[in-house]
Design a protein around this motif. Structure first.
Motif, PDB file in Angstrom:
ATOM      1  N   ILE A  51     -66.497 -11.203  43.855  1.00 54.78           N
ATOM      2  CA  ILE A  51     -64.882 -11.981  43.422  1.00 54.78           C
ATOM      3  C   ILE A  51     -63.790 -10.362  43.471  1.00 54.78           C
ATOM      4  O   ILE A  51     -63.049 -11.030  44.387  1.00 54.78           O
ATOM      5  N   TYR A  52     -64.024  -9.797  42.992  1.00 52.10           N
ATOM      6  CA  TYR A  52     -62.723  -8.337  42.989  1.00 52.10           C
ATOM      7  C   TYR A  52     -63.895  -7.443  44.048  1.00 52.10           C
ATOM      8  O   TYR A  52     -62.988  -6.950  44.367  1.00 52.10           O
ATOM      9  N   GLY A  53     -65.044  -7.328  44.279  1.00 49.59           N
ATOM     10  CA  GLY A  53     -65.219  -6.443  45.820  1.00 49.59           C
ATOM     11  C   GLY A  53     -64.827  -7.497  46.376  1.00 49.59           C
ATOM     12  O   GLY A  53     -64.009  -6.472  47.328  1.00 49.59           O
ATOM     13  N   THR A  54     -65.085  -8.459  46.549  1.00 47.25           N
ATOM     14  CA  THR A  54     -64.413  -9.323  48.132  1.00 47.25           C
ATOM     15  C   THR A  54     -62.832  -8.954  48.273  1.00 47.25           C
ATOM     16  O   THR A  54     -61.746  -8.923  49.100  1.00 47.25           O
ATOM     17  N   ALA A  55     -62.132  -9.001  47.258  1.00 47.90           N
ATOM     18  CA  ALA A  55     -60.463  -8.230  47.070  1.00 47.90           C
ATOM     19  C   ALA A  55     -60.416  -7.093  47.088  1.00 47.90           C
ATOM     20  O   ALA A  55     -59.629  -7.146  48.234  1.00 47.90           O
ATOM     21  N   VAL A  56     -61.533  -6.037  46.910  1.00 48.39           N
ATOM     22  CA  VAL A  56     -60.936  -5.045  47.531  1.00 48.39           C
ATOM     23  C   VAL A  56     -61.273  -5.138  49.072  1.00 48.39           C
ATOM     24  O   VAL A  56     -59.958  -4.128  49.602  1.00 48.39           O
ATOM     25  N   GLU A  57     -62.222  -5.367  49.640  1.00 53.37           N
ATOM     26  CA  GLU A  57     -62.600  -5.653  51.094  1.00 53.37           C
ATOM     27  C   GLU A  57     -61.210  -6.279  51.687  1.00 53.37           C
ATOM     28  O   GLU A  57     -61.538  -5.527  52.732  1.00 53.37           O
ATOM     29  N   GLN A  58     -60.461  -6.783  51.088  1.00 56.73           N
ATOM     30  CA  GLN A  58     -59.565  -7.299  52.128  1.00 56.73           C
ATOM     31  C   GLN A  58     -58.378  -7.096  51.662  1.00 56.73           C
ATOM     32  O   GLN A  58     -57.016  -7.654  51.987  1.00 56.73           O
ATOM     33  N   ASN A  59     -57.791  -6.080  51.161  1.00 52.07           N
ATOM     34  CA  ASN A  59     -56.887  -5.049  50.426  1.00 52.07           C
ATOM     35  C   ASN A  59     -55.973  -5.870  49.808  1.00 52.07           C
ATOM     36  O   ASN A  59     -54.800  -5.424  50.095  1.00 52.07           O
ATOM     37  N   LEU A  60     -56.775  -7.116  49.197  1.00 54.27           N
ATOM     38  CA  LEU A  60     -55.556  -7.508  47.765  1.00 54.27           C
ATOM     39  C   LEU A  60     -55.917  -7.285  46.832  1.00 54.27           C
ATOM     40  O   LEU A  60     -54.829  -6.968  45.190  1.00 54.27           O
ATOM     41  N   MET A  61     -56.580  -5.734  46.524  1.00 52.83           N
ATOM     42  CA  MET A  61     -56.899  -4.988  44.497  1.00 52.83           C
ATOM     43  C   MET A  61     -57.084  -3.511  45.459  1.00 52.83           C
ATOM     44  O   MET A  61     -58.228  -3.303  46.012  1.00 52.83           O
ATOM     45  N   PRO A  62     -56.356  -2.496  44.800  1.00 51.10           N
ATOM     46  CA  PRO A  62     -57.115  -1.244  45.046  1.00 51.10           C
ATOM     47  C   PRO A  62     -58.730  -1.195  44.241  1.00 51.10           C
ATOM     48  O   PRO A  62     -58.712  -1.616  43.806  1.00 51.10           O
ATOM     49  N   LYS A  63     -59.317  -0.489  44.888  1.00 53.16           N
ATOM     50  CA  LYS A  63     -60.917  -0.007  44.276  1.00 53.16           C
ATOM     51  C   LYS A  63     -60.812   0.315  42.464  1.00 53.16           C
ATOM     52  O   LYS A  63     -61.694   0.189  41.990  1.00 53.16           O
ATOM     53  N   GLU A  64     -59.577   0.791  42.845  1.00 54.59           N
ATOM     54  CA  GLU A  64     -59.352   2.106  41.475  1.00 54.59           C
ATOM     55  C   GLU A  64     -58.965   1.009  39.944  1.00 54.59           C
ATOM     56  O   GLU A  64     -59.701   1.097  39.156  1.00 54.59           O
ATOM     57  N   VAL A  65     -58.307  -0.248  40.581  1.00 54.95           N
ATOM     58  CA  VAL A  65     -58.171  -1.106  39.954  1.00 54.95           C
ATOM     59  C   VAL A  65     -59.411  -2.135  39.425  1.00 54.95           C
ATOM     60  O   VAL A  65     -59.755  -2.683  38.302  1.00 54.95           O
ATOM     61  N   LYS A  66     -59.900  -2.533  40.173  1.00 53.73           N
ATOM     62  CA  LYS A  66     -61.410  -3.511  40.806  1.00 53.73           C
ATOM     63  C   LYS A  66     -62.555  -2.802  39.788  1.00 53.73           C
ATOM     64  O   LYS A  66     -62.223  -3.062  37.956  1.00 53.73           O
ATOM     65  N   ASP A  67     -61.756  -1.814  39.677  1.00 52.03           N
ATOM     66  CA  ASP A  67     -63.160  -0.352  38.411  1.00 52.03           C
ATOM     67  C   ASP A  67     -63.011  -0.677  36.662  1.00 52.03           C
ATOM     68  O   ASP A  67     -63.921  -0.781  35.694  1.00 52.03           O
ATOM     69  N   ARG A  68     -61.194  -0.459  36.993  1.00 51.30           N
ATOM     70  CA  ARG A  68     -60.917  -0.660  35.800  1.00 51.30           C
ATOM     71  C   ARG A  68     -61.110  -1.434  35.420  1.00 51.30           C
ATOM     72  O   ARG A  68     -61.155  -1.720  34.088  1.00 51.30           O
ATOM     73  N   GLN A  69     -60.265  -2.610  35.623  1.00 48.96           N
ATOM     74  CA  GLN A  69     -60.507  -3.972  35.039  1.00 48.96           C
ATOM     75  C   GLN A  69     -62.449  -4.683  34.622  1.00 48.96           C
ATOM     76  O   GLN A  69     -62.510  -5.189  33.768  1.00 48.96           O
ATOM     77  N   LEU A  70     -62.901  -4.416  35.827  1.00 49.90           N
ATOM     78  CA  LEU A  70     -64.637  -4.345  35.357  1.00 49.90           C
ATOM     79  C   LEU A  70     -65.016  -4.056  34.345  1.00 49.90           C
ATOM     80  O   LEU A  70     -65.843  -4.712  33.487  1.00 49.90           O
ATOM     81  N   ALA A  71     -64.907  -2.750  34.034  1.00 53.30           N
ATOM     82  CA  ALA A  71     -65.310  -2.022  33.061  1.00 53.30           C
ATOM     83  C   ALA A  71     -64.264  -1.960  31.846  1.00 53.30           C
ATOM     84  O   ALA A  71     -64.929  -2.007  30.431  1.00 53.30           O
ATOM     85  N   MET A  72     -63.443  -3.054  31.944  1.00 55.39           N
ATOM     86  CA  MET A  72     -62.326  -3.439  30.247  1.00 55.39           C
ATOM     87  C   MET A  72     -62.739  -4.826  29.950  1.00 55.39           C
ATOM     88  O   MET A  72     -63.156  -4.968  29.038  1.00 55.39           O
TER      89      MET A  72
END
Length: 212
Positions: A100-121
């Protein structure tokens, strides 16, 4: 397939919805259109966007025979509807987080750093959730999807009925899902009304709203 909306007026969709129990049994919904309805349905919000809803579309004669002993006082909907859509909550929904989050990054819906931070949290929080907490979360999210489904069906020209009265203990295994992973939430029957649903009274806002 493009959306085949029959109704686009929000007030008509919202206020014209009725719980229909008796459907025209000759009306069927194609798999293509049903998938479009579900794709529209899942625009509903969910906790940390984990989208835990899972749908079993019971439309075949064999599938409805499986449901028959499980739907208790709701057999008419099972017999006449185009389909019974059984909504489950996936208790292992965080397994889809990377997709879900990786595809959001690929589609420019979410910055990768936000994805990494959210998943870690979120990862340690999800690991510590009790079964009851997981069930409560998917119940809320699945109910949001169910309401979206009923309104979406109206836009496509169909009628629905939300069903809570069914054999929750046995329905998951009966539909060949793992009861340890999939939590039954609701059944929504869908089709074309043979008999119109009854209008009903709603308490006014002043009776049910508290201001502080």
């Amino acid at each position: 397939m493009e959306n085949t909306y029959k109704e686009n007026d929000f007030s008509t969709i919202l206020k014209g919805r009725r719980s229909v129990r008796n459907y025209d049994p000759t009306v069927k919904i194609s798999e293509e259109e049903m998938m479009q309805i579900i794709n529209d349905t899942v625009t509903a919000p969910s906790s940390i966007n984990m989208q835990p809803w899972r749908f079993v579309v019971v439309a075949s004669e064999e599938g409805k025979k499986t449901l028959e002993p499980l739907v208790q006082f709701n057999k008419l909907q099972n017999e006449t509807s185009a389909a019974m859509i059984v909504i489950f909550g996936d208790l292992d929904n965080f397994a889809q987080a990377e997709k879900i989050y990786g595809t959001a990054v690929e589609q420019n819906l979410m910055p990768k750093e936000v994805k990494d931070r959210q998943l870690a949290m979120f990862a340690p929080v999800m690991e510590q959730m009790t079964l009851a907490e997981k069930q409560q979360t998917v119940l809320i999210d699945g109910s949001l999807a169910a309401m979206n489904l009923m309104l979406t069906a109206r836009a496509y020209g169909y009628d629905t009925n939300p069903i809570g009265g069914f054999d929750r203990k046995n329905i998951t295994e009966a539909l060949e899902l793992d009861p340890e992973q999939y939590y039954p939430i609701m059944i929504v029957s869908i089709g074309k009304a043979q008999e119109a649903g009854y209008p009903s009274y709603r308490l006014p806002a002043e009776d049910i709203t508290f201001w502080r």
